[in-house]
Design a protein around this motif. Structure first.
Motif, PDB file in Angstrom:
ATOM      1  N   ALA A   1       0.655  -1.295  -0.129  1.00 59.15           N
ATOM      2  CA  ALA A   1       0.030   0.088  -0.033  1.00 59.15           C
ATOM      3  C   ALA A   1       0.789   1.353   0.063  1.00 59.15           C
ATOM      4  O   ALA A   1       1.970   1.336   0.601  1.00 59.15           O
ATOM      5  CB  ALA A   1      -0.876  -0.083   1.232  1.00 59.15           C
ATOM      6  N   THR A   2       0.407   2.154  -0.676  1.00 59.75           N
ATOM      7  CA  THR A   2       1.210   3.563  -0.667  1.00 59.75           C
ATOM      8  C   THR A   2      -0.039   4.822  -0.438  1.00 59.75           C
ATOM      9  O   THR A   2      -1.353   4.322  -0.735  1.00 59.75           O
ATOM     10  CB  THR A   2       1.767   3.988  -1.830  1.00 59.75           C
ATOM     11  OG1 THR A   2       0.715   3.742  -2.956  1.00 59.75           O
ATOM     12  CG2 THR A   2       2.970   2.943  -2.202  1.00 59.75           C
ATOM     13  N   THR A   3       0.394   5.728   0.203  1.00 57.36           N
ATOM     14  CA  THR A   3      -0.501   6.860   0.358  1.00 57.36           C
ATOM     15  C   THR A   3      -0.137   8.288  -0.047  1.00 57.36           C
ATOM     16  O   THR A   3       1.273   8.356  -0.216  1.00 57.36           O
ATOM     17  CB  THR A   3      -0.931   6.818   1.975  1.00 57.36           C
ATOM     18  OG1 THR A   3      -1.889   7.875   2.044  1.00 57.36           O
ATOM     19  CG2 THR A   3       0.364   7.192   2.699  1.00 57.36           C
ATOM     20  N   ASP A   4      -0.732   9.179  -0.199  1.00 53.96           N
ATOM     21  CA  ASP A   4      -0.511  10.569  -0.551  1.00 53.96           C
ATOM     22  C   ASP A   4      -0.605  11.332   0.766  1.00 53.96           C
ATOM     23  O   ASP A   4      -0.476  12.486   0.627  1.00 53.96           O
ATOM     24  CB  ASP A   4      -1.258  11.001  -1.685  1.00 53.96           C
ATOM     25  CG  ASP A   4      -2.758  11.070  -1.439  1.00 53.96           C
ATOM     26  OD1 ASP A   4      -3.184  10.651  -0.229  1.00 53.96           O
ATOM     27  OD2 ASP A   4      -3.442  11.500  -2.249  1.00 53.96           O
ATOM     28  N   LYS A   5      -1.141  10.875   1.774  1.00 51.45           N
ATOM     29  CA  LYS A   5      -0.782  11.680   3.141  1.00 51.45           C
ATOM     30  C   LYS A   5      -0.777  10.800   4.307  1.00 51.45           C
ATOM     31  O   LYS A   5      -1.190   9.600   4.087  1.00 51.45           O
ATOM     32  CB  LYS A   5      -2.199  12.001   3.286  1.00 51.45           C
ATOM     33  CG  LYS A   5      -2.599  13.645   3.371  1.00 51.45           C
ATOM     34  CD  LYS A   5      -4.162  13.754   3.879  1.00 51.45           C
ATOM     35  CE  LYS A   5      -4.409  14.905   2.801  1.00 51.45           C
ATOM     36  NZ  LYS A   5      -6.107  15.217   3.230  1.00 51.45           N
TER      37      LYS A   5
END
Ligand code: GLA
Length: 399
Positions: free
Chosen positions: A215-219
């Motif tokens: 998983a990756t996030t922008d925040k």
């Protein structure tokens, strides 16, 4: 479109994955019944393969596909709704196949009864297990999540990853069938910050299911992904699981309060009914007068897995069939839940009633309520970092 991509992937595989024609032949021998009741003998024709069928259509018209991933000693059915593992067929010590996963026969049942409900076989996110009072503070901002397990938020909220339709990409890895599932959770969904791009890839090897999560996030956000499969190694719908022998590679657990939120302690299991450091029947002490068992109505706790890195966390064996399940992962914890809330109101894949203790779940995970527990390993994911974790469920037999 998906059909074409399945075909072109098959066309590109180097020999070990059969084409659809060979699949049809082997399935004719093996049968396609999800229930596997009565148990069938493992066909000599079982080999790495993947196929799909239409499992159902949601009210909004979205099609839900079911992928059947076969390898030499295992056949697994996974649906795109919730990334749910519907069935797991594996041999007993005499080679007789049975479905050892609890589940439902139809999409309608999964939609209506799995959440709220048991979460049979589902991918769980964005945060598996409980967050106290559905609130946490990250970088000075307080977030509010749906309270769906009063007074707490459970398994990502009312509309968690278990209820989402994931985008499937079938493939192979060294000849083993794989199914990559992608789901993007938008910023603010279920109260969690940041757009989270998440992937769970199922790989079916000779006798194992491997799940690789990314998983990756922008925040900045919190993440704790798992799978909520329930097992009965004697065969789904046949009996309770109290005679299964459980061994957990864990000398400590996280005691909980009456709402199943950890107190923050890491307590020794020694001298308690939670000591599974040696193989012990699940039912041997489940009704002991021990407060933690009262809170959970049985086992519903997080064990602190000994050691670090990828390592065995649990081994469960069923004496009658000889089937053995070993679970390994890189996660700090594992939730062992003895199916306490199954109350006889649900009928499973083969039409049999599920009662309390008819299946057990072992959920590899970070500790419950970590976002509110400063002394637990962190579940914070920040932009630029990648969340990665893997779990392997291996099936074998003991004589
Ligand atoms: C987890 C929880 C249990 C229960 C099940 C689903 O295992 O810890 O309390 O909610 O999910 O029924």
């Amino acid at each position: 479109m998906i059909n074409r991509s399945v075909r072109s992937r098959f066309a590109g595989l180097a020999g070990r994955i059969c084409v659809a024609v060979a699949l049809a032949a082997s399935m004719a021998v093996a049968g396609t019944a999800a229930s596997a009741a009565p148990a069938r003998t493992m066909p000599a024709t079982m080999k790495p393969n993947i196929t799909r069928d239409l499992f159902g259509t949601l009210a909004d018209g979205t099609k839900v596909w079911r992928y059947t991933l076969t390898n030499r000693g295992i056949r697994v059915k996974i649906i795109t709704y919730g990334g749910i593992v519907q069935t797991i067929e594996v041999p007993d010590r005499r080679g007789h196949m049975a479905n050892v996963a609890l589940g439902f026969a139809t999409l309608d049942d999964y939609v209506a009864k799995n959440n709220p409900g048991p979460y049979f076989g589902a991918l769980i996110g964005r945060y598996a297990n409980r967050i106290a009072k559905g609130t946490f503070t990250l970088d000075g901002v307080t977030y509010h999540l749906p309270i769906n397990n009063d007074p707490n938020s459970l398994h990502g909220g009312t509309d968690g990853f278990d209820k989402k339709v994931w985008t499937p990409t079938p493939g192979s890895n060294n000849g083993d069938p794989t199914l990559r599932l992608d789901y993007t959770s938008v910023d603010g969904e279920m109260g969690y910050p940041g757009t989270l791009r998440s992937t769970a890839t199922y790989t079916i090897t000779d006798d194992s299911i491997r799940i690789d999560y990314r998983a990756t996030t922008d925040k900045a956000t919190v993440v704790n992904l798992t799978n909520h499969s329930y097992f009965n190694l004697a065969g789904e719908g046949t009996s309770d699981i109290y005679g299964h022998l459980m061994q957990l590679n864990a000398r400590r657990y996280t005691p909980v309060d009456s709402t199943l939120i950890p107190t923050g302690q890491l307590a020794p299991v020694a001298g308690t009914p939670l000591d599974f450091t040696k193989p012990t029947a699940i039912g041997a002490r489940i009704r002991n007068n021990f407060e933690q068992l009262v809170f959970g109505l049985g086992y519903d706790h997080n064990w602190v897995v000994d050691g670090s890195g990828f390592r065995p966390a649990a081994r469960v064996s069923e004496p009658t069939s000889g089937r053995v399940l070993t679970i390994s992962s890189d996660q700090p914890g594992i939730q062992f839940y003895s199916g306490n809330f199954l109350d006889g109101t649900l009928y499973g894949t083969s039409g049999h009633q599920y009662r309390q203790g008819d299946g057990f779940a072992l959920e590899t995970q970070h500790f419950p309520d970590s976002p509110n527990q400063a002394n637990f390993p962190s579940t914070v994911l920040r932009p630029g970092d990648t969340y990665r974790t893997s779990t392997v469920y291996s099936f074998s037999t003991a004589h």
